[in-house]
Design a protein around this motif. Structure first.
Motif, short mmCIF file in Angstrom:
data_model
loop_
_atom_site.label_atom_id
_atom_site.label_comp_id
_atom_site.label_asym_id
_atom_site.label_seq_id
_atom_site.Cartn_x
_atom_site.Cartn_y
_atom_site.Cartn_z
N LEU A 92 0.88 -1.13 0.08
CA LEU A 92 0.05 0.11 0.17
C LEU A 92 0.84 1.10 0.18
CD1 LEU A 92 -2.93 -0.78 2.69
CD2 LEU A 92 -2.87 -0.93 0.21
N GLY A 93 0.65 2.25 -0.90
CA GLY A 93 1.23 3.30 -0.99
C GLY A 93 0.64 4.56 -1.63
N ARG A 94 1.45 5.51 -2.04
CA ARG A 94 0.97 6.73 -2.47
C ARG A 94 1.80 7.26 -3.65
NH1 ARG A 94 -3.81 7.87 -1.16
NH2 ARG A 94 -3.98 9.99 -1.85
N ASN A 95 1.18 7.86 -4.63
CA ASN A 95 1.84 8.34 -5.57
C ASN A 95 2.04 10.03 -5.48
OD1 ASN A 95 1.83 5.79 -7.21
ND2 ASN A 95 -0.31 6.35 -7.94
N PHE A 96 3.24 10.36 -5.83
CA PHE A 96 3.34 11.82 -5.80
C PHE A 96 4.17 12.37 -7.21
CE2 PHE A 96 3.91 9.81 -1.65
CZ PHE A 96 3.01 10.66 -0.81
N GLY A 97 3.65 13.70 -7.20
CA GLY A 97 4.43 14.25 -8.55
C GLY A 97 3.86 13.85 -9.81
N GLY A 98 4.64 13.88 -10.66
CA GLY A 98 4.53 13.48 -12.24
C GLY A 98 3.62 14.46 -13.04
N GLU A 99 3.68 14.33 -14.37
CA GLU A 99 2.90 14.99 -15.30
C GLU A 99 1.96 14.14 -15.80
OE1 GLU A 99 5.49 17.65 -17.61
OE2 GLU A 99 5.72 18.88 -16.17
N GLY A 100 0.74 14.69 -16.33
CA GLY A 100 -0.27 13.95 -17.02
C GLY A 100 -0.75 14.79 -18.24
N ASP A 101 -0.97 14.26 -19.38
CA ASP A 101 -1.38 14.70 -20.61
C ASP A 101 -2.71 14.04 -21.03
OD1 ASP A 101 -1.62 16.03 -23.00
OD2 ASP A 101 0.00 15.27 -23.76
N PHE A 102 -3.88 14.72 -21.09
CA PHE A 102 -5.15 13.93 -21.32
C PHE A 102 -5.60 14.24 -22.31
CE2 PHE A 102 -4.25 13.56 -16.79
CZ PHE A 102 -4.34 12.23 -16.53
N TYR A 103 -6.21 13.49 -23.18
CA TYR A 103 -7.03 13.94 -24.54
C TYR A 103 -8.08 15.06 -24.09
CZ TYR A 103 -9.72 13.80 -28.89
OH TYR A 103 -10.10 14.27 -29.95
N SER A 104 -8.17 16.03 -24.98
CA SER A 104 -8.92 17.31 -24.76
C SER A 104 -8.91 17.88 -23.48
CB SER A 104 -10.43 16.80 -24.71
OG SER A 104 -10.88 16.08 -23.48
N ASP A 150 -4.85 11.12 -10.53
CA ASP A 150 -5.88 12.04 -10.07
C ASP A 150 -5.13 13.65 -10.65
OD1 ASP A 150 -7.57 10.64 -8.83
OD2 ASP A 150 -6.59 11.12 -6.88
N ALA A 151 -5.66 14.31 -11.40
CA ALA A 151 -5.23 15.48 -12.01
C ALA A 151 -6.03 16.67 -11.93
CB ALA A 151 -4.91 15.25 -13.44
N GLU A 152 -5.67 17.88 -11.69
CA GLU A 152 -6.52 19.12 -12.05
C GLU A 152 -5.79 20.17 -12.76
OE1 GLU A 152 -9.12 21.89 -8.64
OE2 GLU A 152 -7.81 20.24 -7.97
N ASP A 153 -6.50 21.01 -13.51
CA ASP A 153 -6.04 22.02 -14.27
C ASP A 153 -6.61 23.39 -14.00
OD1 ASP A 153 -8.56 21.83 -15.32
OD2 ASP A 153 -7.89 21.57 -17.45
N GLY A 154 -7.15 23.40 -12.75
CA GLY A 154 -7.93 24.65 -12.32
C GLY A 154 -9.36 24.57 -12.78
N ARG A 155 -9.87 23.97 -13.64
CA ARG A 155 -11.21 23.92 -14.21
C ARG A 155 -11.82 22.69 -13.91
NH1 ARG A 155 -10.36 26.04 -19.83
NH2 ARG A 155 -8.69 24.73 -19.68
N THR A 156 -10.93 21.46 -14.38
CA THR A 156 -11.41 20.29 -14.60
C THR A 156 -10.63 19.52 -13.83
OG1 THR A 156 -11.76 20.51 -16.96
CG2 THR A 156 -11.85 18.35 -16.14
N VAL A 157 -11.39 18.31 -13.14
CA VAL A 157 -10.88 17.35 -12.21
C VAL A 157 -10.79 16.04 -12.80
CG1 VAL A 157 -10.97 16.13 -10.06
CG2 VAL A 157 -11.37 18.54 -10.08
N ILE A 158 -9.92 15.42 -13.23
CA ILE A 158 -9.55 14.20 -13.64
C ILE A 158 -9.12 12.84 -12.70
CG2 ILE A 158 -8.36 12.93 -15.60
CD1 ILE A 158 -7.86 15.52 -16.96
N GLU A 159 -10.03 12.15 -12.76
CA GLU A 159 -9.99 10.95 -11.70
C GLU A 159 -10.04 9.67 -12.55
OE1 GLU A 159 -12.42 11.00 -8.53
OE2 GLU A 159 -11.76 12.88 -7.71
N THR A 195 -7.98 -6.52 -17.57
CA THR A 195 -7.57 -5.01 -17.25
C THR A 195 -8.68 -3.82 -17.21
OG1 THR A 195 -5.36 -5.45 -18.21
CG2 THR A 195 -5.64 -3.07 -17.95
N ARG A 196 -8.80 -2.84 -16.63
CA ARG A 196 -9.62 -1.91 -16.64
C ARG A 196 -9.08 -0.37 -16.46
NH1 ARG A 196 -15.39 -2.42 -13.42
NH2 ARG A 196 -16.42 -0.36 -14.20
N VAL A 197 -9.49 0.29 -17.30
CA VAL A 197 -9.37 1.57 -17.20
C VAL A 197 -10.58 2.45 -17.19
CG1 VAL A 197 -7.99 3.67 -18.07
CG2 VAL A 197 -6.75 1.35 -18.33
N GLU A 198 -10.77 2.94 -16.04
CA GLU A 198 -12.36 3.30 -16.01
C GLU A 198 -13.31 2.41 -16.33
OE1 GLU A 198 -13.41 5.90 -14.23
OE2 GLU A 198 -11.38 6.28 -13.53
N THR A 199 -13.92 2.70 -17.38
CA THR A 199 -15.27 1.82 -17.90
C THR A 199 -14.60 1.05 -18.95
OG1 THR A 199 -15.77 3.39 -19.49
CG2 THR A 199 -16.99 3.46 -17.15
#
Length: 267
Positions: A92-104, A150-159, A195-199
Motif C-alpha cells: 500500500l502506498g501513495r503516488n506523488f508528483g509527475g505530469e499527465g497529458d489527457f486528450y481534450s 488524479d489531475a486538476e488543471d484549475g477547471r477540470t478534475v480528472i480521476e 485490465t480495466r481503465v475506468e469503464t
C-alpha cells in the motif's frame, strides 16, 4: 522352591525389558527434524511510473515522472519434504508528483493518489547445483494492481482508476555467496490479465515482472536485503468512434520500476 521362584522372577523381568524396548518406554525420545521453514517481514519500495494510452496516431493520455512510496508485508513458507512453497506480499502506498497529458485537456501536474497491489505465488524447487549453493524454482501466481491517477488543471478534475488482475508464470533462481550473504532473482511472464481503465476493459494483456535481491543474514533469524523491481504490462482496448462507428485499438504501456529495501524474520 526358592530357586524356582527366583527363576520365574528373572524371566518376568527380562520379558518386561524386551517389551519396554519395543514400545520405547526406557529409550530416549525420538525427535523429527522440522520440515517447514519460512519468513515474514517488511519491505519498502521506492518506484517511478510512466504509462501511455494511444492508438499510435492519437494520444489519449500520458503519465510520466510519477514517484511512489510503498510499504509491503512479505512472507514465504516452504515444505522441505515436498520442495514446494507459497509466498506473497501486499503493498500500500501513495503516488506523488509527475505530469499527465489527457486528450481534450491540457497537460498538468498530477495530484497525490493511491497505489495498492497483492502478489501470491505457489511453486516447487525442481533443481539444485553446486551442493545446493544454487537452486531453481518454478511458480505460478496471481497479481492484483490498482494504480489511480488524479489531475486538476484549475477547471477540470480528472480521476482515472487503473486495475489489473493478472496471471504470473515464472522462474526463481537463488543461491548462497557465503554463509551470510545470499541472492535471489525472480522473472515472471504475464500471459493474461483482465485490465480495466475506468469503464474500458481488456482481456488482451501481456508483460514481464522481475525482482532482484541481495540479502545479508545479521543473525540466525534476522535478514536484511536490498534490490530492485521492474514491471511492464501492455494491454489492448478495442473501441469504436461515436462519429462513424469505426474501430480503434488503443494500446496501453505501463511501466513501474524502483529500489527495494527489506527486513525479514526467518523461522
Amino acid at each position: 522352591m526358592f530357586k524356582r521362584f527366583f527363576a520365574l522372577l528373572t524371566v518376568t523381568f527380562l520379558c518386561f525389558q524386551a517389551q519396554a524396548a519395543d514400545y520405547n518406554i526406557k529409550g530416549s525420545p525420538q525427535y523429527q527434524a522440522p520440515t517447514l521453514r519460512g519468513s515474514i517481514g517488511l519491505r519498502y519500495w521506492y518506484s517511478q511510473n510512466n504509462s501511455e494510452l494511444d492508438t499510435g496516431d492519437l494520444n489519449w493520455n500520458t503519465v510520466d515522472g510519477v514517484s511512489s512510496h510503498t510499504a509491503e508485508i512479505v512472507g514465504e513458507l516452504e515444505d522441505l519434504t515436498t520442495s514446494t512453497f507459497v509466498r506473497g506480499y501486499v503493498g500500500l502506498g501513495r503516488n506523488f508528483g509527475g505530469e499527465g497529458d489527457f486528450y481534450s485537456n491540457p497537460s498538468g501536474d498530477l495530484e497525490e493518489s493511491a497505489l495498492g497491489y497483492v502478489v501470491v505465488d505457489g511453486g516447487w524447487r525442481f533443481a539444485s547445483f553446486a551442493n545446493e549453493m544454487v537452486r531453481l524454482k518454478g511458480f505460478v501466481g496471481y497479481h492484483y494492481l490498482n494504480d489511480s491517477i488524479d489531475a486538476e488543471d484549475g477547471r477540470t478534475v480528472i480521476e482515472q482508476t487503473r486495475q489489473w488482475h493478472a496471471i504470473r508464470v515464472g522462474l526463481t533462481a537463488e543461491g548462497d555467496i557465503s554463509e551470510r550473504v545470499s541472492w535471489s532473482f525472480d522473472v515472471a511472464a504475464v500471459p493474461w490479465s483482465h485490465t480495466r481503465v475506468e469503464t474500458w476493459e481488456s482481456q488482451w494483456t501481456h508483460g514481464v515482472e522481475t525482482d532482484l535481491m541481495l540479502n545479508l543474514d545479521l543473525t540466525r533469524n534476522w535478514q536484511v536485503g536490498v534490490g530492485g523491481r521492474y514491471w511492464w504490462l501492455q494491454s489492448n482496448f478495442d473501441r469504436r468512434w461515436v462519429s462513424d462507428g469505426s474501430k480503434a485499438v488503443f494500446e496501453q504501456n505501463y511501466q513501474r520500476y524502483g529500489l527495494l529495501l527489506e527486513s525479514r524474520y526467518l523461522f
